[in-house]
Design an enzyme around this catalytic site. Sequence first.
Site, PDB file in Angstrom:
ATOM      1  N   CYS A  11     -36.092  41.111  84.265  1.00  0.00           N
ATOM      2  CA  CYS A  11     -35.797  42.556  84.294  1.00  0.00           C
ATOM      3  C   CYS A  11     -34.265  42.845  84.014  1.00  0.00           C
ATOM      4  CB  CYS A  11     -36.159  42.908  85.648  1.00  0.00           C
ATOM      5  SG  CYS A  11     -35.393  44.529  86.110  1.00  0.00           S
TER       6      CYS A  11
ATOM      7  N   CYS B 253     -36.317  45.204  81.896  1.00  0.00           N
ATOM      8  CA  CYS B 253     -36.305  46.722  82.299  1.00  0.00           C
ATOM      9  C   CYS B 253     -34.823  47.032  81.987  1.00  0.00           C
ATOM     10  CB  CYS B 253     -36.515  46.851  83.886  1.00  0.00           C
ATOM     11  SG  CYS B 253     -37.629  45.606  84.391  1.00  0.00           S
TER      12      CYS B 253
ATOM     13  N   LYS C 296     -33.717  47.101  78.300  1.00  0.00           N
ATOM     14  CA  LYS C 296     -34.592  47.947  77.338  1.00  0.00           C
ATOM     15  C   LYS C 296     -34.174  49.488  77.682  1.00  0.00           C
ATOM     16  CE  LYS C 296     -37.775  49.449  79.679  1.00  0.00           C
ATOM     17  NZ  LYS C 296     -39.381  49.005  79.929  1.00  0.00           N
TER      18      LYS C 296
ATOM     19  N   TYR D 112     -46.797  47.283  75.661  1.00  0.00           N
ATOM     20  CA  TYR D 112     -45.693  48.407  76.024  1.00  0.00           C
ATOM     21  C   TYR D 112     -44.258  47.871  75.362  1.00  0.00           C
ATOM     22  CZ  TYR D 112     -43.842  45.921  80.291  1.00  0.00           C
ATOM     23  OH  TYR D 112     -43.145  44.983  81.223  1.00  0.00           O
TER      24      TYR D 112
ATOM     25  N   GLU E 111     -41.986  50.220  73.119  1.00  0.00           N
ATOM     26  CA  GLU E 111     -40.734  50.413  73.495  1.00  0.00           C
ATOM     27  C   GLU E 111     -39.732  50.120  72.737  1.00  0.00           C
ATOM     28  OE1 GLU E 111     -41.453  50.837  78.399  1.00  0.00           O
ATOM     29  OE2 GLU E 111     -40.734  48.727  77.519  1.00  0.00           O
TER      30      GLU E 111
ATOM     31  N   HIS F 230     -39.226  75.578  88.930  1.00  0.00           N
ATOM     32  CA  HIS F 230     -39.066  76.336  87.622  1.00  0.00           C
ATOM     33  C   HIS F 230     -37.500  76.363  87.343  1.00  0.00           C
ATOM     34  CE1 HIS F 230     -40.780  78.456  84.446  1.00  0.00           C
ATOM     35  NE2 HIS F 230     -39.661  79.390  84.506  1.00  0.00           N
TER      36      HIS F 230
ATOM     37  N   GLU G 239     -43.423  70.804  87.087  1.00  0.00           N
ATOM     38  CA  GLU G 239     -44.315  72.079  87.526  1.00  0.00           C
ATOM     39  C   GLU G 239     -45.516  72.425  87.123  1.00  0.00           C
ATOM     40  OE1 GLU G 239     -42.858  76.091  86.871  1.00  0.00           O
ATOM     41  OE2 GLU G 239     -41.801  75.427  85.276  1.00  0.00           O
TER      42      GLU G 239
HETATM   43  C1  LIG Z   1     -39.054  43.725  77.676  1.00  0.00           C
HETATM   44  C2  LIG Z   1     -39.451  43.978  78.820  1.00  0.00           C
HETATM   45  C3  LIG Z   1     -39.445  45.091  79.565  1.00  0.00           C
HETATM   46  C4  LIG Z   1     -39.703  45.322  80.900  1.00  0.00           C
HETATM   47  N1  LIG Z   1     -39.697  46.676  81.392  1.00  0.00           N
HETATM   48  C5  LIG Z   1     -39.969  46.832  82.573  1.00  0.00           C
HETATM   49  C6  LIG Z   1     -39.655  48.106  83.530  1.00  0.00           C
HETATM   50  O1  LIG Z   1     -39.287  48.975  82.722  1.00  0.00           O
HETATM   51  N2  LIG Z   1     -40.216  48.274  84.754  1.00  0.00           N
HETATM   52  C7  LIG Z   1     -40.705  47.059  85.330  1.00  0.00           C
HETATM   53  O2  LIG Z   1     -41.052  47.420  86.458  1.00  0.00           O
HETATM   54  N3  LIG Z   1     -40.611  45.933  84.811  1.00  0.00           N
HETATM   55  C8  LIG Z   1     -40.502  45.617  83.437  1.00  0.00           C
HETATM   56  N4  LIG Z   1     -40.619  44.491  83.010  1.00  0.00           N
HETATM   57  C9  LIG Z   1     -41.462  43.519  83.770  1.00  0.00           C
HETATM   58  C10 LIG Z   1     -40.450  42.779  84.653  1.00  0.00           C
HETATM   59  O3  LIG Z   1     -39.283  42.317  84.036  1.00  0.00           O
HETATM   60  C11 LIG Z   1     -41.187  41.666  85.445  1.00  0.00           C
HETATM   61  O4  LIG Z   1     -42.406  42.207  85.903  1.00  0.00           O
HETATM   62  C12 LIG Z   1     -40.387  41.081  86.620  1.00  0.00           C
HETATM   63  O5  LIG Z   1     -39.045  40.719  85.898  1.00  0.00           O
HETATM   64  C13 LIG Z   1     -41.106  39.808  87.153  1.00  0.00           C
HETATM   65  O6  LIG Z   1     -40.349  39.465  88.163  1.00  0.00           O
HETATM   66  P1  LIG Z   1     -40.738  37.687  88.489  1.00  0.00           P
HETATM   67  O7  LIG Z   1     -39.553  37.529  89.391  1.00  0.00           O
HETATM   68  O8  LIG Z   1     -42.008  37.402  88.724  1.00  0.00           O
HETATM   69  O9  LIG Z   1     -40.268  36.980  87.368  1.00  0.00           O
HETATM   70  P2  LIG Z   1     -38.740  36.841  86.577  1.00  0.00           P
HETATM   71  O10 LIG Z   1     -37.922  38.112  86.873  1.00  0.00           O
HETATM   72  O11 LIG Z   1     -39.276  36.630  85.004  1.00  0.00           O
HETATM   73  O12 LIG Z   1     -38.194  35.669  87.001  1.00  0.00           O
HETATM   74  C14 LIG Z   1     -38.424  34.253  86.702  1.00  0.00           C
HETATM   75  C15 LIG Z   1     -37.275  33.339  86.747  1.00  0.00           C
HETATM   76  O13 LIG Z   1     -37.652  32.271  87.057  1.00  0.00           O
HETATM   77  C16 LIG Z   1     -37.003  31.193  86.062  1.00  0.00           C
HETATM   78  N5  LIG Z   1     -37.950  29.979  85.787  1.00  0.00           N
HETATM   79  C17 LIG Z   1     -38.988  29.957  85.084  1.00  0.00           C
HETATM   80  N6  LIG Z   1     -39.451  28.703  85.481  1.00  0.00           N
HETATM   81  C18 LIG Z   1     -38.450  27.962  86.145  1.00  0.00           C
HETATM   82  C19 LIG Z   1     -38.491  26.592  86.818  1.00  0.00           C
HETATM   83  N7  LIG Z   1     -39.352  25.851  86.711  1.00  0.00           N
HETATM   84  N8  LIG Z   1     -37.289  26.405  87.550  1.00  0.00           N
HETATM   85  C20 LIG Z   1     -36.479  27.226  87.880  1.00  0.00           C
HETATM   86  N9  LIG Z   1     -36.470  28.645  87.320  1.00  0.00           N
HETATM   87  C21 LIG Z   1     -37.411  29.052  86.512  1.00  0.00           C
HETATM   88  C22 LIG Z   1     -36.938  32.156  84.749  1.00  0.00           C
HETATM   89  O14 LIG Z   1     -36.037  31.699  84.049  1.00  0.00           O
HETATM   90  C23 LIG Z   1     -36.659  33.487  85.266  1.00  0.00           C
HETATM   91  O15 LIG Z   1     -35.143  33.584  85.539  1.00  0.00           O
HETATM   92  C24 LIG Z   1     -40.212  44.176  81.412  1.00  0.00           C
HETATM   93  C25 LIG Z   1     -40.470  43.069  81.007  1.00  0.00           C
HETATM   94  C26 LIG Z   1     -40.119  42.923  79.723  1.00  0.00           C
HETATM   95  C27 LIG Z   1     -40.232  41.428  79.201  1.00  0.00           C
END
Ligand SMILES: Cc1cc2nc3c(=O)[nH]c(=O)nc-3n(C[C@H](O)[C@H](O)[C@H](O)COP(=O)(O)OP(=O)(O)OC[C@H]3O[C@@H](n4cnc5c(N)ncnc54)[C@H](O)[C@@H]3O)c2cc1C
Length: 691
Positions: free
Chosen positions: A252, A257, A260, A394, A398, A666, A671
């Site tokens: 994110c 997010c 973006k 999306y 986007e 308004h 609205e």
């Molecule tokens: C381009 C884009 C735009 C987005 N826009 C939105 C938005 O506008 N609004 C919204 O709500 N969501 C949005 N999202 C989705 C949102 O980013 C994710 O839903 C959210 O980040 C998920 O959180 P998470 O904790 O599951 O994983 P993540 O935030 O992806 O975190 C996972 C972390 O674990 C780390 N990791 C992975 N494997 C290992 C390992 N084995 N050991 C240690 N670390 C590891 C990764 O490097 C990462 O840092 C967007 C996603 C993208 C790609």
Amino acid sequence: MRSEPRHGELGEEGQSGAAGRTGCPPEQGAAPPSSVLPGHRRCLWYPQLSADKLEDAFIPLLCSGKICSATEDYHHEAQTANNGQAITASCKNKDTDLQFKIQAYIDKNTVMIFSNTACSLSAKVKELFKSMSVPYCSLELDQTEDGQKLQDVLYELTMETSVPIVFVQQKQIGDYDKTLKAHKEGKIQKLLETKGHDHVQDSYDYDLIVIGGGSGGLAASKEAAKYGKKVLVLDYVTPTPQGTRWGLGGTCVNVGCIPKKLMHQAALLGQALQDSRKFGWQFEEKAVKHSWETMTEAVQNYIGSLNWGYRVSLREKKVTYENAFGEFVGPHTIKATNNKGKEKFYTAEKFLIATGERPRYLGVPGDKEYCISSDDLFSLPYCPGKTLVVGASYVALECAGFLAGLGLDVTVMVRSILLRGFDQEMANKIGEHMEEHGVKFIKEFVPTKVERIEEGTPGKLKVIAQSTDGREIIEGAYNTVLLAVGRDACTRTIGLDKVGVKINERSGKIPVSDEEQTNVPYIYAIGDVLEGKLELTPVAIQAGRLLARRLYAGATLKCDYVNVPTTVFTPLEYGACGFSEETALEKFGEENIEVYHSYFWPLEWTVPSRDNNKCYAKIICNIQDNERVIGFHVLGPNAGEVTQGFSAAIKCGLTKAQLDNTIGIHPVCAEIFTTLSVTKRSGGNILQSGC
Ligand SMILES: Cc1cc2nc3c(=O)[nH]c(=O)nc-3n(C[C@H](O)[C@H](O)[C@H](O)COP(=O)(O)OP(=O)(O)OC[C@H]3O[C@@H](n4cnc5c(N)ncnc54)[C@H](O)[C@@H]3O)c2cc1C
């Protein structure tokens, strides 16, 4: 980004006075830095040394028993501490650079003392470690070029207002008094003996180990620590095929997010500039241009500050963080491998998998070599130029939207439908609007090969694509090819087979109970890795927090994955909550569904005379349930803001009658939802001609 000291701490320190406690002579600091509160004096502030004196001022430091030069080590350590990542941001942002430097010192030294040559207490602390025959590294803040700034950054990190500030095994011990106390209580010796890991219970190193420091993992870890649990977070970013990597915080904040939305905003400002002429603003059309580099630098600097904020907040909450890749190696045991390949092993009573997803590649020649993904786009050091966006997710739309909004030539190559899983009427309206605003679509084609035809930044790529029916081959030249064809859960390389956690073999996703528990009782999972759940930041955060409360605070509330609002930040924003029209019809039957809808024209767009009857509002009601609103859809400016408000009402069981009984504001776009009267069934006119 300055975090204020906590209330209680302030009061106590304010009364006793930091200067009194450290015993540092007042003349050492000409003036306390801005971050020091009234009644505090820190033993840190020194007049800056002139550049020529600086060379000499870098006295050798005793680092882990060996002499090293501060000037050389500074740069080196700052880079390695962050895996060499986010250096673009750090180089451009002095404070971020200093943050990395400090973190590097802490990470690399068993005992790290931030000190001051004239401070007697700093000297005493060093004596203490010498008496224990423990090597230490000390950084004399008054002898460094950035002493003033370093102390401010240190203050942010530690909340300590005076030197010395001591770290042992990367754990903050604190100032002189705290170090002395920790020594008397045997805590320092224990940290040194156990390499920083006290045993939580007799059997485990930690109560909870969280794999993944993204939206969900960070939220869960901090919440668990709030209840006194000993928590370790492992976060590691595997670089993209193009070599892009980033800091703490997950998708994110770094590649999702946040960048973006900021780039979407950059595009909206371009549109606002156009509109402003009609509102009387005068400027030379030719003088207006957009700088990709300026935008990217600003966005990356902001992200750098967030990365740092996450580190500070983990430290404040006493969550241990390691920049290492986590992988199960046996029951209750994990291996953490850092970027230099150094392995450590930890045990925990419970584990949380929050590893998120990464962009998928096409699996065709040239994809990984020449194409980029959203993981690369937001920090791309040069303007991407003529861009082919592959995909209809999306993320694809986007990115295509804001790139076109910045004035680039953008084509979207789509295999089948736009925005699978979203209401298709809305998805098609988004596509039409994008097309009307210059985005080209190549439908029912997929790339089969990508070749480089010209080097450069950007260079030129040839894309060969085949129609989905296999009958036609086309080719085109683009500066950049952005793949946004889906994302894969990061679950296949984390040793789940070693502990027996089941995944969906096809998708890689982890099925969990309604309490986010995997089939292995002591292992939980949240966020984007979950099977059948929404992939959104607030969902991951909510699930993480509630899980920690259930595990450690006796709570029972579960994460409610129903009626989650969301927004697609295409040029014409789309907000949705609840069922799509097609799902509602399928689930409840056409006879039980009433759809109310209307186009609308935002007042702000009337004067520039643009996009009339493009914005659209639709609610889906269940006739059998008092016309309860079960689907809410809006296409228009600030759709996210609009949807957020209505989603609360939907959660509370909003009906059509209640909407009708709500008085509108308004003149605002939202609205329209208080005046919807035309049903789809009636086929009535929904075009708007004024406000
Ligand atoms: C381009 C884009 C735009 C987005 N826009 C939105 C938005 O506008 N609004 C919204 O709500 N969501 C949005 N999202 C989705 C949102 O980013 C994710 O839903 C959210 O980040 C998920 O959180 P998470 O904790 O599951 O994983 P993540 O935030 O992806 O975190 C996972 C972390 O674990 C780390 N990791 C992975 N494997 C290992 C390992 N084995 N050991 C240690 N670390 C590891 C990764 O490097 C990462 O840092 C967007 C996603 C993208 C790609």
